[in-house]
Write a protein that holds these residues in place. Structure first.
Motif, PDB file in Angstrom:
ATOM      1  N   MET A 136       0.827  -1.187   0.000  1.00  0.00           N
ATOM      2  CA  MET A 136       0.000   0.000   0.000  1.00  0.00           C
ATOM      3  C   MET A 136       0.878   1.260   0.000  1.00  0.00           C
ATOM      4  N   LEU A 137       1.886   1.258   0.849  1.00  0.00           N
ATOM      5  CA  LEU A 137       2.784   2.396   0.916  1.00  0.00           C
ATOM      6  C   LEU A 137       3.560   2.548  -0.395  1.00  0.00           C
ATOM      7  N   LEU A 138       3.962   1.445  -0.965  1.00  0.00           N
ATOM      8  CA  LEU A 138       4.677   1.487  -2.239  1.00  0.00           C
ATOM      9  C   LEU A 138       3.796   2.090  -3.344  1.00  0.00           C
ATOM     10  N   SER A 139       2.519   1.730  -3.369  1.00  0.00           N
ATOM     11  CA  SER A 139       1.584   2.291  -4.352  1.00  0.00           C
ATOM     12  C   SER A 139       1.455   3.792  -4.181  1.00  0.00           C
ATOM     13  N   ALA A 140       1.380   4.234  -2.945  1.00  0.00           N
ATOM     14  CA  ALA A 140       1.269   5.667  -2.675  1.00  0.00           C
ATOM     15  C   ALA A 140       2.522   6.407  -3.128  1.00  0.00           C
ATOM     16  N   ILE A 141       3.680   5.838  -2.895  1.00  0.00           N
ATOM     17  CA  ILE A 141       4.936   6.478  -3.297  1.00  0.00           C
ATOM     18  C   ILE A 141       5.054   6.535  -4.819  1.00  0.00           C
TER      19      ILE A 141
END
Length: 120
Positions: free
Chosen positions: A1-6
């Motif tokens: 999820m964090l990777l998608s946001a970044i």
């Protein structure tokens, strides 16, 4: 999820800093390519009972957007009215306004709908 946001954040910044400025410089007049043909063609239908698909409407749109007409042999987007005729009803509220007001209203509506879409 964090990777998608970044990844999304990086893509947005790249668009804002690299792609959008180059497109704005290259496009010449600051007329949005999506709204103007629909706005102008809708005005022709609603106020002058004209044909939004006519060569004259296309010519007027091209002159307003580019300062000249585009030859029919050119394969670029000629900015013709490309929507079904009933879509004039969707653009009718914009057609009632001068283009600068329609442009501001469309931008405000898109901004509000984008913000609301996050919550929806």
């Amino acid at each position: 999820m964090l990777l998608s946001a970044i990844v999304s954040l990086c893509a947005t910044w790249y668009f804002a800093l690299a792609i959008a400025p180059a497109a704005l410089v290259a496009s010449g007049p600051a007329i949005p390519h999506d709204l103007y043909p629909a706005w102008y063609a809708s005005r022709q239908v609603l106020f002058h009972h004209g044909d939004p698909y006519s060569a004259e409407v296309t010519r007027q749109v091209q002159i307003a957007m580019f300062g000249h007409t585009i030859p029919a042999s050119d394969t670029t987007n000629q900015q013709r009215f490309a929507y079904p005729l009933y879509s004039v009803l969707l653009f009718a509220p914009f057609a009632l306004l001068p283009f600068s007001a329609a442009q501001a209203f469309a931008f405000a509506a898109a901004t509000v709908l984008t913000i609301l879409s996050v919550f929806w």
